[in-house]
Design an enzyme around this catalytic site. Structure first.
Site, PDB file in Angstrom:
ATOM      1  N   GLU A 166       0.827  -1.219   0.000  1.00 52.44           N
ATOM      2  CA  GLU A 166       0.000   0.000   0.000  1.00 52.44           C
ATOM      3  C   GLU A 166       0.858   1.265   0.000  1.00 52.44           C
ATOM      4  OE1 GLU A 166      -2.613  -0.259   3.371  1.00 52.44           O
ATOM      5  OE2 GLU A 166      -3.662  -2.006   2.597  1.00 52.44           O
ATOM      6  N   GLU A 368      -5.109  -8.681   0.577  1.00 56.39           N
ATOM      7  CA  GLU A 368      -5.725  -8.407   1.886  1.00 56.39           C
ATOM      8  C   GLU A 368      -7.201  -8.125   1.676  1.00 56.39           C
ATOM      9  OE1 GLU A 368      -4.173  -5.231   4.350  1.00 56.39           O
ATOM     10  OE2 GLU A 368      -2.110  -5.808   3.892  1.00 56.39           O
TER      11      GLU A 368
HETATM   12  O1  IFM Z   1      -3.494  -3.174   9.279  1.00 56.47           O
HETATM   13  C1  IFM Z   1      -3.603  -2.751   7.947  1.00 56.47           C
HETATM   14  C2  IFM Z   1      -2.447  -3.250   7.116  1.00 56.47           C
HETATM   15  O2  IFM Z   1      -1.213  -2.881   7.641  1.00 56.47           O
HETATM   16  C3  IFM Z   1      -2.547  -2.675   5.705  1.00 56.47           C
HETATM   17  N1  IFM Z   1      -3.868  -2.861   5.143  1.00 56.47           N
HETATM   18  C4  IFM Z   1      -5.016  -2.532   5.966  1.00 56.47           C
HETATM   19  C5  IFM Z   1      -4.894  -3.225   7.302  1.00 56.47           C
HETATM   20  C6  IFM Z   1      -6.144  -2.973   8.159  1.00 56.47           C
HETATM   21  O3  IFM Z   1      -6.302  -1.638   8.501  1.00 56.47           O
END
Ligand code: IFM
Length: 471
Positions: A166, A368
């Site tokens: 990200e 994710e």
């Molecule tokens: O915890 C984060 C992660 O580090 C990156 N993506 C979103 C998750 C949830 O907020």
């Protein structure tokens, strides 16, 4: 009610990151990361004053955690190497840090879990932040050297590499909204970091390609980028200005990375718009050449919520910073109130088709997706388990739309849930729990499956599940 079958070869795994799980913040020669520094400086900024120090104690219980993931029938997991653990202050490999990751990858492999490894997940070593962090070209160079050392150290153990997680989130949270340390609110500094990270990503890919040519990394390995892709939407009856806001918002958050990883360049319309508003990114001769090396083998998509925007009420905020879009509240939205994020499973389908249509050669996977809920303890049943039906609904809905995108030709290869075992979430610490497995902070970080874990086990075994959603 319909039955959703997972496509042939589609993998299911777990996502986590080093800084959010390992803890052991000063063990084995680990240097301070900016999270440790912020925790030292202002522990009150972290929910319940839980700083970065312990994570969920994965450093000490990784074997049991890998066994747990295996027991749930998962076949892969994604984590990140912490730069501050792997390298010392002179940029040389710290043998104790390297030994931890060697043990982890070996144990995972033996358990039948393929490690997916990200090189950077928001965790800037503090000494490099003090040299300018992502605003400094020296740090960009240092990242390339770090990547080279990681490929040399683990190149024969890891098949799936990712340069960044990200990459837009850290610049925005540290330099635009100011939510994270050092709490700056400066559009130009934020976008300079975004630009420099794009260069670092490209240099990282280049290092990987050279390592591959030299046989330093496995011949069957691949490199990618993990980004938070939030499909952008506006109102149903948009004005020209709403459409311009949509284009710019999508351009900054999505197309920026999609163009970089497929074309090796950044979107011209976004760069022109930045230039016309006086935003200077510190572009240097030769940068285009560096960016052209950023093309990857595949992509990770982190999806939690859509990005709904409309024309901004004003072109600049009170602080003089440019505003290209305002949030748009969709009247039909369903919210996860704990996180303040909209739940919109169809967004994964829309993203899948966008990739199919606009970047047809690109393979991708969901790196994710998950739901974080506050106060889950209140849902504990008489059997002692947290009854988290909402987690099953969330995952079933997202998987169902994803499977539909695959059946319509999107080249999505798998799904990693964030975070199968509860972990530390930056300044929110353990406020919102994501896991299928609970971590009990009051009892030595003991792991305990939640009710949803049985559902997950069933899905990995049968490769199908029932879903009540829209056809
Ligand atoms: O915890 C984060 C992660 O580090 C990156 N993506 C979103 C998750 C949830 O907020």
């Amino acid at each position: 009610m319909s039955v959703v079958r997972l496509p042939e070869g589609f993998f299911l795994g777990a996502a986590m990151s080093g800084a959010q799980t390992e803890g052991a913040y000063a063990v084995g020669g680990k240097l301070e990361s900016l999270w440790d520094t912020w925790s030292d400086l202002d522990i009150g900024s972290f929910t319940n004053k839980v700083g970065s120090y312990v994570g969920n104690d994965f450093y000490h219980c990784y074997e049991a955690d890998i066994d747990l993931l295996k027991g749930l029938g998962l076949t892969s997991f994604r984590t990140s190497i912490q730069w501050s653990r792997l390298l010392d202050r002179d940029g040389q490999v710290n043998p104790e840090g390297a030994a931890f990751y060697h043990r982890l990858f070996a144990y995972a492999r033996k358990a039948g879990l393929e490690p997916f490894v990200t090189l950077y997940h928001f965790d800037m070593p503090t000494y490099l932040y003090r040299r300018g962090g992502w605003e400094s070209r020296d740090v960009v160079e240092a990242y390339a050297s770090y990547a080279r050392k990681a490929f040399a150290e683990f190149g024969q153990e890891v098949r799936y590499w990712f340069t960044f997680n990200e990459p837009i989130v850290e610049p925005e949270n540290r330099y635009l909204t100011g939510e994270w340390y050092p709490h700056v609110r400066d559009f130009q500094r934020c976008r300079t970091c975004q630009y420099d990270i794009s260069l670092a990503h490209s240099l990282g890919v280049w290092e990987y390609r050279r390592a591959k040519e030299a046989g330093v990394v496995r011949a069957d390995s691949r490199i990618g980028l993990v980004s938070s892709f939030a499909p952008a939407y506006t109102r149903d009856d948009p004005s020209e200005a709403d459409l311009a806001a949509l284009r710019m918002s999508d351009g900054i958050s999505n197309r920026w990375w999609l163009d970089l990883v497929t074309k090796g360049s950044l979107p011209e319309d976004v760069m022109d718009e930045f230039a016309s508003t006086g935003v200077e990114l510190g572009i240097r001769p030769g940068d285009d050449e560096i960016l052209s090396r950023g093309v990857v083998d595949w992509l990770g998509c982190n999806y939690y919520q859509p990005n709904r925007v409309q024309a901004p009420a004003r072109p600049t905020g009170d602080d003089g910073q440019p505003i290209f879009a305002d949030p748009y509240v969709w009247p039909d939205r369903v919210m996860n109130e704990s996180r303040g994020w909209e739940i919109y499973p169809k967004g994964l389908y829309d993203f899948g088709l966008k990739i199919r249509d606009e970047y047809p050669d690109l393979e991708w996977y969901v790196s994710e997706n998950g739901i974080g809920i506050e106060g889950e303890d209140a849902n504990r049943g008489a059997d002692g388990l947290i009854a988290d039906d909402y987690r099953v609904d969330f995952v079933a809905g997202h998987l169902a739309w994803l499977v539909r995108a695959v059946s319509e030709g999107s080249r999505c290869r798998g799904y990693h849930y964030w975070a199968v075992i509860d972990n530390w979430s930056w300044n929110h610490a353990f406020k919102n729990r994501y896991g299928f497995v609970e971590v009990d902070l009051a009892h030595g970080y003991e792991r305990r499956p939640k009710a949803s874990a049985a559902w997950l086990r069933d899905v990995t075994r049968t490769r199908e599940f029932e879903w009540e959603g829209a056809e």
